[in-house]
Write a protein that holds these residues in place. Structure first.
Motif, PDB file in Angstrom:
ATOM      1  N   GLU A 157       0.776  -1.200   0.018  1.00  0.00           N
ATOM      2  CA  GLU A 157      -0.224   0.194   0.198  1.00  0.00           C
ATOM      3  C   GLU A 157       0.934   1.277   0.001  1.00  0.00           C
ATOM      4  N   ASP A 158       2.178   1.252  -0.144  1.00  0.00           N
ATOM      5  CA  ASP A 158       2.865   2.225   0.040  1.00  0.00           C
ATOM      6  C   ASP A 158       3.522   2.574  -1.516  1.00  0.00           C
ATOM      7  N   THR A 159       2.812   1.839  -2.354  1.00  0.00           N
ATOM      8  CA  THR A 159       3.386   1.974  -3.931  1.00  0.00           C
ATOM      9  C   THR A 159       2.545   3.185  -4.319  1.00  0.00           C
ATOM     10  N   GLY A 160       3.308   3.967  -5.006  1.00  0.00           N
ATOM     11  CA  GLY A 160       2.693   5.273  -5.794  1.00  0.00           C
ATOM     12  C   GLY A 160       3.794   6.107  -6.274  1.00  0.00           C
ATOM     13  N   VAL A 161       3.706   7.239  -6.556  1.00  0.00           N
ATOM     14  CA  VAL A 161       4.509   8.277  -7.089  1.00  0.00           C
ATOM     15  C   VAL A 161       4.820   9.333  -5.856  1.00  0.00           C
ATOM     16  N   TYR A 162       6.080   9.233  -5.508  1.00  0.00           N
ATOM     17  CA  TYR A 162       6.402  10.248  -4.225  1.00  0.00           C
ATOM     18  C   TYR A 162       7.102  11.532  -5.057  1.00  0.00           C
ATOM     19  N   TYR A 163       6.480  12.452  -4.493  1.00  0.00           N
ATOM     20  CA  TYR A 163       6.634  14.079  -4.864  1.00  0.00           C
ATOM     21  C   TYR A 163       7.064  14.430  -3.383  1.00  0.00           C
ATOM     22  N   CYS A 164       8.093  15.476  -3.622  1.00  0.00           N
ATOM     23  CA  CYS A 164       8.590  16.548  -2.441  1.00  0.00           C
ATOM     24  C   CYS A 164       8.073  17.782  -2.951  1.00  0.00           C
ATOM     25  N   ALA A 165       8.066  18.624  -2.082  1.00  0.00           N
ATOM     26  CA  ALA A 165       7.224  19.865  -2.155  1.00  0.00           C
ATOM     27  C   ALA A 165       7.987  20.935  -1.102  1.00  0.00           C
ATOM     28  N   VAL A 166       7.973  22.234  -1.474  1.00  0.00           N
ATOM     29  CA  VAL A 166       8.495  23.253  -0.369  1.00  0.00           C
ATOM     30  C   VAL A 166       7.170  24.576  -0.483  1.00  0.00           C
ATOM     31  N   ALA A 167       7.255  24.872   0.654  1.00  0.00           N
ATOM     32  CA  ALA A 167       6.360  25.936   0.944  1.00  0.00           C
ATOM     33  C   ALA A 167       7.054  27.381   0.930  1.00  0.00           C
ATOM     34  N   LYS A 168       6.469  28.470   0.660  1.00  0.00           N
ATOM     35  CA  LYS A 168       7.095  29.697   0.816  1.00  0.00           C
ATOM     36  C   LYS A 168       7.244  30.204   2.281  1.00  0.00           C
ATOM     37  N   GLY A 169       6.877  29.472   3.170  1.00  0.00           N
ATOM     38  CA  GLY A 169       6.879  29.927   4.674  1.00  0.00           C
ATOM     39  C   GLY A 169       7.683  28.980   5.522  1.00  0.00           C
ATOM     40  N   TYR A 170       8.151  29.246   6.483  1.00  0.00           N
ATOM     41  CA  TYR A 170       8.814  28.530   7.264  1.00  0.00           C
ATOM     42  C   TYR A 170       8.336  27.587   8.067  1.00  0.00           C
ATOM     43  N   TRP A 171       7.260  27.656   8.593  1.00  0.00           N
ATOM     44  CA  TRP A 171       6.548  26.554   9.158  1.00  0.00           C
ATOM     45  C   TRP A 171       5.454  25.927   8.329  1.00  0.00           C
ATOM     46  N   CYS A 172       5.306  24.566   8.792  1.00  0.00           N
ATOM     47  CA  CYS A 172       4.189  23.848   8.165  1.00  0.00           C
ATOM     48  C   CYS A 172       2.991  24.023   8.701  1.00  0.00           C
ATOM     49  N   GLY A 173       2.690  24.039  10.079  1.00  0.00           N
ATOM     50  CA  GLY A 173       1.422  24.025  10.757  1.00  0.00           C
ATOM     51  C   GLY A 173       0.285  23.124  10.418  1.00  0.00           C
ATOM     52  N   ASP A 174      -0.590  23.151  10.828  1.00  0.00           N
ATOM     53  CA  ASP A 174      -1.735  22.264  11.025  1.00  0.00           C
ATOM     54  C   ASP A 174      -2.285  22.013   9.618  1.00  0.00           C
ATOM     55  N   SER A 175      -1.856  22.450   8.484  1.00  0.00           N
ATOM     56  CA  SER A 175      -2.206  22.274   7.049  1.00  0.00           C
ATOM     57  C   SER A 175      -0.990  21.508   6.341  1.00  0.00           C
ATOM     58  N   TRP A 176      -0.137  20.980   7.215  1.00  0.00           N
ATOM     59  CA  TRP A 176       1.163  20.375   6.480  1.00  0.00           C
ATOM     60  C   TRP A 176       0.825  19.422   5.603  1.00  0.00           C
ATOM     61  N   SER A 177      -0.190  18.524   5.693  1.00  0.00           N
ATOM     62  CA  SER A 177      -0.601  17.544   4.668  1.00  0.00           C
ATOM     63  C   SER A 177      -1.465  17.916   3.572  1.00  0.00           C
ATOM     64  N   SER A 178      -1.810  19.175   3.450  1.00  0.00           N
ATOM     65  CA  SER A 178      -2.570  19.539   2.414  1.00  0.00           C
ATOM     66  C   SER A 178      -1.702  20.093   1.186  1.00  0.00           C
ATOM     67  N   THR A 179      -1.948  19.713  -0.197  1.00  0.00           N
ATOM     68  CA  THR A 179      -1.241  20.281  -1.174  1.00  0.00           C
ATOM     69  C   THR A 179      -1.228  21.675  -1.346  1.00  0.00           C
ATOM     70  N   PHE A 180      -2.330  22.392  -0.985  1.00  0.00           N
ATOM     71  CA  PHE A 180      -2.541  23.840  -0.991  1.00  0.00           C
ATOM     72  C   PHE A 180      -1.503  24.700  -0.129  1.00  0.00           C
ATOM     73  N   ARG A 181      -0.857  24.028   0.676  1.00  0.00           N
ATOM     74  CA  ARG A 181       0.004  24.450   1.689  1.00  0.00           C
ATOM     75  C   ARG A 181       1.460  24.645   0.779  1.00  0.00           C
ATOM     76  N   TYR A 182       1.572  23.971  -0.088  1.00  0.00           N
ATOM     77  CA  TYR A 182       3.041  24.182  -1.090  1.00  0.00           C
ATOM     78  C   TYR A 182       2.960  24.686  -2.412  1.00  0.00           C
ATOM     79  N   ASP A 183       4.061  25.262  -2.500  1.00  0.00           N
ATOM     80  CA  ASP A 183       4.075  26.306  -3.607  1.00  0.00           C
ATOM     81  C   ASP A 183       5.007  25.492  -4.729  1.00  0.00           C
ATOM     82  N   TYR A 184       5.957  24.831  -4.546  1.00  0.00           N
ATOM     83  CA  TYR A 184       6.700  24.212  -5.730  1.00  0.00           C
ATOM     84  C   TYR A 184       6.761  22.925  -5.530  1.00  0.00           C
ATOM     85  N   TRP A 185       6.759  22.053  -6.744  1.00  0.00           N
ATOM     86  CA  TRP A 185       6.951  20.385  -6.540  1.00  0.00           C
ATOM     87  C   TRP A 185       7.714  20.125  -7.304  1.00  0.00           C
TER      88      TRP A 185
END
Length: 126
Positions: free
Chosen positions: A88-116
């Motif tokens: 069940e770990d099968t899939g395409v894995y992506y890294c991403a970075v947000a423009k902010g320093y802190w991830c916060g409660d929305s860390w698992s949302s794609t909308f939190r990140y700006d570059y992929w």
């Protein structure tokens, strides 16, 4: 411009380990909220781990105790160590970075990140 390049994906047997790498350009990985996501075939992209400027980490429940996110600031690389892999770990894995320093409660949302990155395929067979 910001660039992210994942590597390390492979086809492996269940129970084995892999380490994914995400090489970053034009910014310092230690300074920003960064995350790992995966997308299984036909499913939405899900957040599995994040790490912020203070070194705080988050994990989705399904990978806790098996996966570990880390940063090598000298090499400017984000890692995802994956142990005890399951089909069940099968899939395409992506890294991403947000423009902010802190991830916060929305860390698992794609909308939190700006570059992929472009993603790397992990296939786990039983």
């Amino acid at each position: 411009q910001v660039q992210l390049a994942e590597s390390g994906g492979d086809s492996v047997q269940a129970g084995t380990s892999l380490r994914l790498s995400c090489e970053a350009s034009r910014f310092s990985v230690g300074d920003y909220c960064m995350g790992w996501f995966r997308q299984a075939l036909g499913k939405e992209r899900e957040g599995i781990a994040s790490s912020d400027r203070a070194g705080r980490t988050n994990y989705t429940d399904s990978v806790k105790g098996r996966f570990s996110i880390s940063k090598d600031n000298a090499k400017n690389i984000l890692y995802l160590q994956m142990n005890g892999l399951k089909p069940e770990d099968t899939g395409v894995y992506y890294c991403a970075v947000a423009k902010g320093y802190w991830c916060g409660d929305s860390w698992s949302s794609t909308f939190r990140y700006d570059y992929w990155g472009q993603g790397t395929q992990v296939t786990v067979s039983s």
